[in-house]
Motif scaffolding. Structure first.
Motif, short mmCIF file in Angstrom:
data_model
loop_
_atom_site.label_atom_id
_atom_site.label_comp_id
_atom_site.label_asym_id
_atom_site.label_seq_id
_atom_site.Cartn_x
_atom_site.Cartn_y
_atom_site.Cartn_z
N THR A 51 -6.57 -2.85 3.10
CA THR A 51 -5.28 -2.58 2.45
C THR A 51 -4.34 -1.72 3.28
O THR A 51 -3.12 -1.95 3.27
N ASP A 52 -4.87 -0.71 3.96
CA ASP A 52 -3.99 0.15 4.75
C ASP A 52 -3.32 -0.65 5.87
O ASP A 52 -2.11 -0.53 6.10
N GLU A 53 -4.11 -1.47 6.55
CA GLU A 53 -3.56 -2.30 7.63
C GLU A 53 -2.58 -3.32 7.07
O GLU A 53 -1.54 -3.61 7.68
N SER A 54 -2.91 -3.88 5.91
CA SER A 54 -2.03 -4.86 5.28
C SER A 54 -0.69 -4.23 4.92
O SER A 54 0.37 -4.81 5.18
N ARG A 55 -0.74 -3.05 4.32
CA ARG A 55 0.50 -2.37 3.93
C ARG A 55 1.38 -2.09 5.15
O ARG A 55 2.60 -2.28 5.11
N HIS A 56 0.74 -1.67 6.23
CA HIS A 56 1.49 -1.39 7.45
C HIS A 56 2.14 -2.67 8.00
O HIS A 56 3.31 -2.66 8.42
#
Length: 282
Positions: A248-253
């Motif tokens: 999720t963190d990578e996706s949000r970025h």
């Protein structure tokens, strides 16, 4: 790029009837324009180039500038009708001038318009005709671009396995130092081949491979400092794949970056969509 300086100089040269200078300026912008496709200046630049070539009676150069305009109209939001208007004129002028390269480009950009209209078989025929013409004049760089467009048609038609096969063959050619391609053209083309391969892998459900390949293509574009609709689309696809893998963190970025690029190129709908998706993955 000091656009205000050189564009003002170009406008002044046009006003003074210095047609050769105007044409030289327009031609010098050809490859650079591909690195800044959403600049609002290119329509004026290549229109003035075509007008200058016409004033000089240079049919081949007039066809060249019209083909550049056809390319410009293929950049989203695309205008197939405008593309066809430009290529029709370019083909007629290039044929009169015996300018094989510009005859080929007119066919290739006609193929772009046909593809935008979902007339894939006709588009493949036009691109194949262009590819053969480029082959006869030993222009490997342009030949490869036509082959890439044939792969685009296969992808858009839903033939993702066939498209993947074509893109992988193209990538091998781009990475082959003995291919005969101009090194700078090959290096500019490689990131887009990687992104296209990533999109194929995504459609085929090969998510891990798609994430790796899209990431590699995006990184390569970053190195070239290219930021356009192709990068934005790749970032949005990557973000969706990462979300599906729970990253999720990578996706949000990735969604946030996609939103920034979409905003920069004026696609407010896509910007809003990516902002919303970034919030969902928070």
């Amino acid at each position: 790029m000091n656009v205000d300086n050189w564009l003002t100089a170009m406008q002044a040269a046009a006003a003074d009837g210095r047609h050769s200078l105007v044409l030289d300026c327009a031609e010098s912008m050809h490859w650079f324009s591909d690195l800044w496709v959403h600049s609002p200046h290119w329509h004026e630049v290549f229109t003035r180039g075509a007008e200058a070539a016409g004033a000089l009676g240079d049919l081949a150069q007039q066809a060249t500038q019209l083909n550049y305009l056809a390319w410009l109209h293929s950049v989203p939001p695309s205008d197939p009708e405008a593309i066809l208007r430009c290529t029709s004129q370019a083909l007629e002028l290039a044929t009169r001038a015996g300018a094989t390269a510009q005859i080929a480009w007119a066919h290739e950009y006609t193929a772009s318009a046909l593809r935008l209209r979902d007339r894939f078989a006709e588009a493949v025929t036009a691109s194949s005709r262009a590819a053969e013409l480029f082959k006869t004049i030993e222009d490997i760089d342009s030949h490869v671009q036509c082959r890439a467009h044939i792969a685009h048609c296969l992808f858009d038609e839903g033939r993702h396995t066939d498209a993947l096969e074509q893109y992988l063959a193209l990538l091998a050619l781009l990475e082959d130092t003995e291919s005969g391609m101009t090194p700078s053209v090959a290096s500019r083309s490689r990131p887009f081949a990687l992104i296209r391969i990533g999109h194929c892998l995504e459609r085929l459900g090969r998510r891990t491979e798609a994430i790796t390949t899209l990431s590699e293509g995006i990184d390569a574009l970053d190195e070239l400092k290219v930021s356009d609709f192709r990068q934005a689309g790749a970032l949005e696809s990557l973000a969706a794949l990462l979300a599906g893998e729970g990253r999720t963190d990578e996706s949000r970025h990735a969604y946030a970056r996609a939103a920034q690029v979409f905003e920069a190129i004026g696609d407010t709908g896509a910007r809003s969509r990516c902002h919303a998706l970034a919030a969902v993955t928070s």
